[in-house]
Motif scaffolding. Structure first.
Motif, PDB file in Angstrom:
ATOM      1  N   THR A  40       1.066   1.602   2.392  1.00 56.30           N
ATOM      2  CA  THR A  40       1.685   2.891   2.068  1.00 56.30           C
ATOM      3  C   THR A  40       1.281   3.402   0.692  1.00 56.30           C
ATOM      4  OG1 THR A  40       3.591   2.279   3.413  1.00 56.30           O
ATOM      5  CG2 THR A  40       3.908   4.070   1.854  1.00 56.30           C
ATOM      6  N   GLU A  41       1.196   2.523  -0.296  1.00 58.65           N
ATOM      7  CA  GLU A  41       1.079   2.935  -1.693  1.00 58.65           C
ATOM      8  C   GLU A  41      -0.292   2.726  -2.336  1.00 58.65           C
ATOM      9  OE1 GLU A  41       3.691   4.269  -3.384  1.00 58.65           O
ATOM     10  OE2 GLU A  41       5.065   4.055  -1.704  1.00 58.65           O
ATOM     11  N   SER A  44      -2.744   5.436  -3.861  1.00 58.60           N
ATOM     12  CA  SER A  44      -2.272   6.292  -4.955  1.00 58.60           C
ATOM     13  C   SER A  44      -1.974   5.537  -6.248  1.00 58.60           C
ATOM     14  CB  SER A  44      -1.023   7.060  -4.515  1.00 58.60           C
ATOM     15  OG  SER A  44       0.029   6.154  -4.269  1.00 58.60           O
ATOM     16  N   LEU A  45      -2.135   4.217  -6.259  1.00 62.01           N
ATOM     17  CA  LEU A  45      -1.825   3.446  -7.467  1.00 62.01           C
ATOM     18  C   LEU A  45      -2.901   3.638  -8.533  1.00 62.01           C
ATOM     19  CD1 LEU A  45      -0.577   0.044  -5.985  1.00 62.01           C
ATOM     20  CD2 LEU A  45       0.789   1.973  -6.796  1.00 62.01           C
ATOM     21  N   ARG A  85       9.706  -0.818  -7.151  1.00 63.96           N
ATOM     22  CA  ARG A  85       9.233  -0.144  -5.932  1.00 63.96           C
ATOM     23  C   ARG A  85       8.907  -1.164  -4.847  1.00 63.96           C
ATOM     24  NH1 ARG A  85       4.556   3.451  -8.147  1.00 63.96           N
ATOM     25  NH2 ARG A  85       3.960   3.544  -5.952  1.00 63.96           N
ATOM     26  N   TYR A  89      11.107  -1.739  -1.269  1.00 64.05           N
ATOM     27  CA  TYR A  89      10.411  -1.409  -0.039  1.00 64.05           C
ATOM     28  C   TYR A  89      10.975  -2.218   1.120  1.00 64.05           C
ATOM     29  CZ  TYR A  89       6.773  -0.007   3.095  1.00 64.05           C
ATOM     30  OH  TYR A  89       6.107   0.538   4.159  1.00 64.05           O
TER      31      TYR A  89
END
Length: 101
Positions: A40-41, A44-45, A85, A89
């Motif tokens: 999911t992340e 964009s990290l 985060r 999750y």
């Protein structure tokens, strides 16, 4: 079954390695938490967040589970927004259940 649903074709080599490692942990609970978090992340990290995620992933799975569940106090070094985060999750277990049918 790895659980991977995201293709890594559009990821740079570092992110590909992290995605693979996040799904191939020592215990299934961490596969699900880190693997789905990474899916999911990861794209964009920032580089600094990737550094931190790699540091987190070097910890023992049993310690990570205890810190995430609150069974043991979180070490100060991980009292960060990124760890929060990850810890917040919640994997989509329904999606994984459907894949096994």
């Amino acid at each position: 079954m790895t659980g991977i649903t995201r293709t890594s074709a559009d990821l740079d080599p570092r992110r590909r390695r992290i995605l693979f490692r996040s799904w191939h942990r020592g215990i299934r609970e961490m596969d699900l938490i880190l693997g789905q978090f990474a899916e999911t992340e990861l794209a964009s990290l920032s580089d600094a967040e990737l550094d931190e995620l790699e540091t987190i992933m070097r910890e023992e799975d049993n310690d990570l589970v205890r810190w995430i569940t609150g069974e043991q106090p979180l070490p100060e070094r991980y009292a960060t927004p990124l760890f929060s985060r990850v810890a917040a999750y919640r994997p989509d277990f329904d999606k994984l259940h459907q894949e096994t049918k």
